[in-house]
Write a protein that holds these residues in place. Structure first.
Motif, PDB file in Angstrom:
ATOM      1  N   GLU A  16       0.834  -1.203   0.000  1.00 51.58           N
ATOM      2  CA  GLU A  16       0.000   0.000   0.000  1.00 51.58           C
ATOM      3  C   GLU A  16       0.873   1.260   0.000  1.00 51.58           C
ATOM      4  O   GLU A  16       0.605   2.209  -0.751  1.00 51.58           O
ATOM      5  CB  GLU A  16      -0.917   0.013   1.229  1.00 51.58           C
ATOM      6  CG  GLU A  16      -2.022  -1.017   1.195  1.00 51.58           C
ATOM      7  CD  GLU A  16      -2.783  -1.101   2.512  1.00 51.58           C
ATOM      8  OE1 GLU A  16      -2.537  -0.263   3.421  1.00 51.58           O
ATOM      9  OE2 GLU A  16      -3.625  -2.007   2.637  1.00 51.58           O
ATOM     10  N   ASP A  19       2.485   1.677  -3.347  1.00 51.95           N
ATOM     11  CA  ASP A  19       1.525   2.208  -4.325  1.00 51.95           C
ATOM     12  C   ASP A  19       1.356   3.721  -4.160  1.00 51.95           C
ATOM     13  O   ASP A  19       1.216   4.447  -5.147  1.00 51.95           O
ATOM     14  CB  ASP A  19       0.180   1.497  -4.201  1.00 51.95           C
ATOM     15  CG  ASP A  19       0.223   0.075  -4.732  1.00 51.95           C
ATOM     16  OD1 ASP A  19       1.175  -0.270  -5.467  1.00 51.95           O
ATOM     17  OD2 ASP A  19      -0.703  -0.705  -4.403  1.00 51.95           O
ATOM     18  N   MET A  20       1.387   4.204  -2.917  1.00 52.85           N
ATOM     19  CA  MET A  20       1.332   5.659  -2.688  1.00 52.85           C
ATOM     20  C   MET A  20       2.527   6.344  -3.346  1.00 52.85           C
ATOM     21  O   MET A  20       2.372   7.374  -4.017  1.00 52.85           O
ATOM     22  CB  MET A  20       1.348   5.968  -1.182  1.00 52.85           C
ATOM     23  CG  MET A  20       0.145   5.545  -0.420  1.00 52.85           C
ATOM     24  SD  MET A  20       0.420   5.854   1.361  1.00 52.85           S
ATOM     25  CE  MET A  20      -0.850   4.813   2.062  1.00 52.85           C
ATOM     26  N   LYS A  22       4.360   5.195  -5.809  1.00 50.56           N
ATOM     27  CA  LYS A  22       4.246   5.078  -7.258  1.00 50.56           C
ATOM     28  C   LYS A  22       3.311   6.146  -7.825  1.00 50.56           C
ATOM     29  O   LYS A  22       3.597   6.746  -8.865  1.00 50.56           O
ATOM     30  CB  LYS A  22       3.756   3.681  -7.653  1.00 50.56           C
ATOM     31  CG  LYS A  22       4.800   2.594  -7.444  1.00 50.56           C
ATOM     32  CD  LYS A  22       4.248   1.224  -7.814  1.00 50.56           C
ATOM     33  CE  LYS A  22       5.296   0.149  -7.631  1.00 50.56           C
ATOM     34  NZ  LYS A  22       4.831  -1.171  -8.060  1.00 50.56           N
ATOM     35  N   ARG A  23       2.193   6.396  -7.127  1.00 49.48           N
ATOM     36  CA  ARG A  23       1.268   7.452  -7.566  1.00 49.48           C
ATOM     37  C   ARG A  23       1.939   8.825  -7.513  1.00 49.48           C
ATOM     38  O   ARG A  23       1.771   9.634  -8.422  1.00 49.48           O
ATOM     39  CB  ARG A  23       0.001   7.453  -6.702  1.00 49.48           C
ATOM     40  CG  ARG A  23      -1.029   6.435  -7.126  1.00 49.48           C
ATOM     41  CD  ARG A  23      -2.378   6.646  -6.459  1.00 49.48           C
ATOM     42  NE  ARG A  23      -2.322   6.561  -5.010  1.00 49.48           N
ATOM     43  CZ  ARG A  23      -2.367   5.425  -4.308  1.00 49.48           C
ATOM     44  NH1 ARG A  23      -2.458   4.270  -4.944  1.00 49.48           N
ATOM     45  NH2 ARG A  23      -2.330   5.441  -2.998  1.00 49.48           N
ATOM     46  N   GLN A  24       2.686   9.086  -6.452  1.00 48.97           N
ATOM     47  CA  GLN A  24       3.376  10.375  -6.325  1.00 48.97           C
ATOM     48  C   GLN A  24       4.373  10.562  -7.474  1.00 48.97           C
ATOM     49  O   GLN A  24       4.432  11.639  -8.084  1.00 48.97           O
ATOM     50  CB  GLN A  24       4.096  10.482  -4.985  1.00 48.97           C
ATOM     51  CG  GLN A  24       4.830  11.802  -4.829  1.00 48.97           C
ATOM     52  CD  GLN A  24       5.647  11.897  -3.552  1.00 48.97           C
ATOM     53  OE1 GLN A  24       5.878  10.911  -2.863  1.00 48.97           O
ATOM     54  NE2 GLN A  24       6.108  13.091  -3.253  1.00 48.97           N
ATOM     55  N   LYS A  26       4.314   9.106 -10.418  1.00 48.53           N
ATOM     56  CA  LYS A  26       3.550   9.274 -11.661  1.00 48.53           C
ATOM     57  C   LYS A  26       3.019  10.702 -11.773  1.00 48.53           C
ATOM     58  O   LYS A  26       3.060  11.314 -12.845  1.00 48.53           O
ATOM     59  CB  LYS A  26       2.400   8.267 -11.719  1.00 48.53           C
ATOM     60  CG  LYS A  26       1.648   8.287 -13.029  1.00 48.53           C
ATOM     61  CD  LYS A  26       0.604   7.189 -13.082  1.00 48.53           C
ATOM     62  CE  LYS A  26      -0.050   7.159 -14.447  1.00 48.53           C
ATOM     63  NZ  LYS A  26      -1.002   6.054 -14.561  1.00 48.53           N
ATOM     64  N   ASN A  27       2.519  11.246 -10.646  1.00 46.59           N
ATOM     65  CA  ASN A  27       2.004  12.620 -10.643  1.00 46.59           C
ATOM     66  C   ASN A  27       3.096  13.651 -10.911  1.00 46.59           C
ATOM     67  O   ASN A  27       2.809  14.759 -11.363  1.00 46.59           O
ATOM     68  CB  ASN A  27       1.293  12.931  -9.322  1.00 46.59           C
ATOM     69  CG  ASN A  27      -0.023  12.192  -9.186  1.00 46.59           C
ATOM     70  OD1 ASN A  27      -0.605  11.746 -10.176  1.00 46.59           O
ATOM     71  ND2 ASN A  27      -0.489  12.033  -7.965  1.00 46.59           N
ATOM     72  N   GLN A  34       7.281   2.760 -12.302  1.00 48.29           N
ATOM     73  CA  GLN A  34       6.039   2.613 -13.064  1.00 48.29           C
ATOM     74  C   GLN A  34       6.016   1.339 -13.904  1.00 48.29           C
ATOM     75  O   GLN A  34       5.052   1.092 -14.617  1.00 48.29           O
ATOM     76  CB  GLN A  34       5.823   3.838 -13.969  1.00 48.29           C
ATOM     77  CG  GLN A  34       5.789   5.161 -13.232  1.00 48.29           C
ATOM     78  CD  GLN A  34       4.728   5.225 -12.146  1.00 48.29           C
ATOM     79  OE1 GLN A  34       3.553   4.980 -12.394  1.00 48.29           O
ATOM     80  NE2 GLN A  34       5.145   5.550 -10.918  1.00 48.29           N
ATOM     81  N   ASP A  98       1.961   8.372   2.706  1.00 46.69           N
ATOM     82  CA  ASP A  98       1.460   9.720   2.425  1.00 46.69           C
ATOM     83  C   ASP A  98       1.077  10.462   3.699  1.00 46.69           C
ATOM     84  O   ASP A  98       1.300  11.663   3.821  1.00 46.69           O
ATOM     85  CB  ASP A  98       0.232   9.661   1.500  1.00 46.69           C
ATOM     86  CG  ASP A  98       0.596   9.394   0.050  1.00 46.69           C
ATOM     87  OD1 ASP A  98       1.797   9.386  -0.293  1.00 46.69           O
ATOM     88  OD2 ASP A  98      -0.345   9.198  -0.751  1.00 46.69           O
TER      89      ASP A  98
END
Length: 171
Positions: A16, A19-20, A22-24, A26-27, A34, A98
């Motif tokens: 989890e 994944d946070m 990875k999202r950061q 990507k953003n 990725q 996060d």
């Protein structure tokens, strides 16, 4: 905050937090992490070998990092120059929940990695990050890492990708 060695029971939460991160990334428009790395399988292997540490408060996992004592194949060739020759420890897969950003968790994880390296007799710690990952670069420099040059990842799904290499000499 204390540090514990990750176990199989914590892998779901580790995924989890990954994944946070990875999202950061990507953003931020970065391709770092990725392509499937780090994956559940990586964290399971880390739990098996005991190389990953969790920053925890009570039952809450704040952050994760892998600590490795073996030479990293990606660090064999550098466009630049390492601060030291010979033995070094390395830190990889550094990520913070996060909910804990801005609380100094990454800096405390780096300090724990430095402590582990000193205890094992290593003169320095090496790490790398994506050229565009400015938040991590700032965190590394704040913790005393020095930018040494550029490396190319040698293994895994990110093989061939360029990274900025850092090293911190331990005292």
């Amino acid at each position: 905050m204390e540090f514990i060695i990750a176990s199989y029971e914590q892998v779901d939460r580790m995924c989890e937090i990954t994944d946070m991160a990875k999202r950061q990334l990507k953003n931020l428009g970065l391709d770092q992490w990725q392509k499937g790395y780090p994956s559940r399988e990586v964290w399971m292997e880390d739990a098996r070998t005991g190389c990953t540490y969790l920053a925890v408060e009570g039952d809450e996992i704040l952050g994760i990092f892998a600590f490795q004592k073996e030479p990293d194949p990606s660090y064999a060739v550098i466009d630049g120059e390492w601060l030291t020759d010979g033995r070094y420890a390395s830190m990889h897969r550094v990520c913070v929940s996060d909910a804990c950003k801005g609380r100094g968790v990454a800096g405390k994880m780096f300090e724990h990695g430095f402590r582990l390296a000193r205890e094992a007799g290593f003169p320095s710690v090496r790490i790398d990050t994506h050229p565009g990952n400015m938040p991590m670069q700032r965190a590394l420099e704040k913790s005393g890492f020095v930018r040494c040059g550029e490396i190319v990842l040698a293994e895994g799904c990110e093989a061939g990708d360029k990274r900025i290499a850092f090293e911190r000499i331990l005292e």
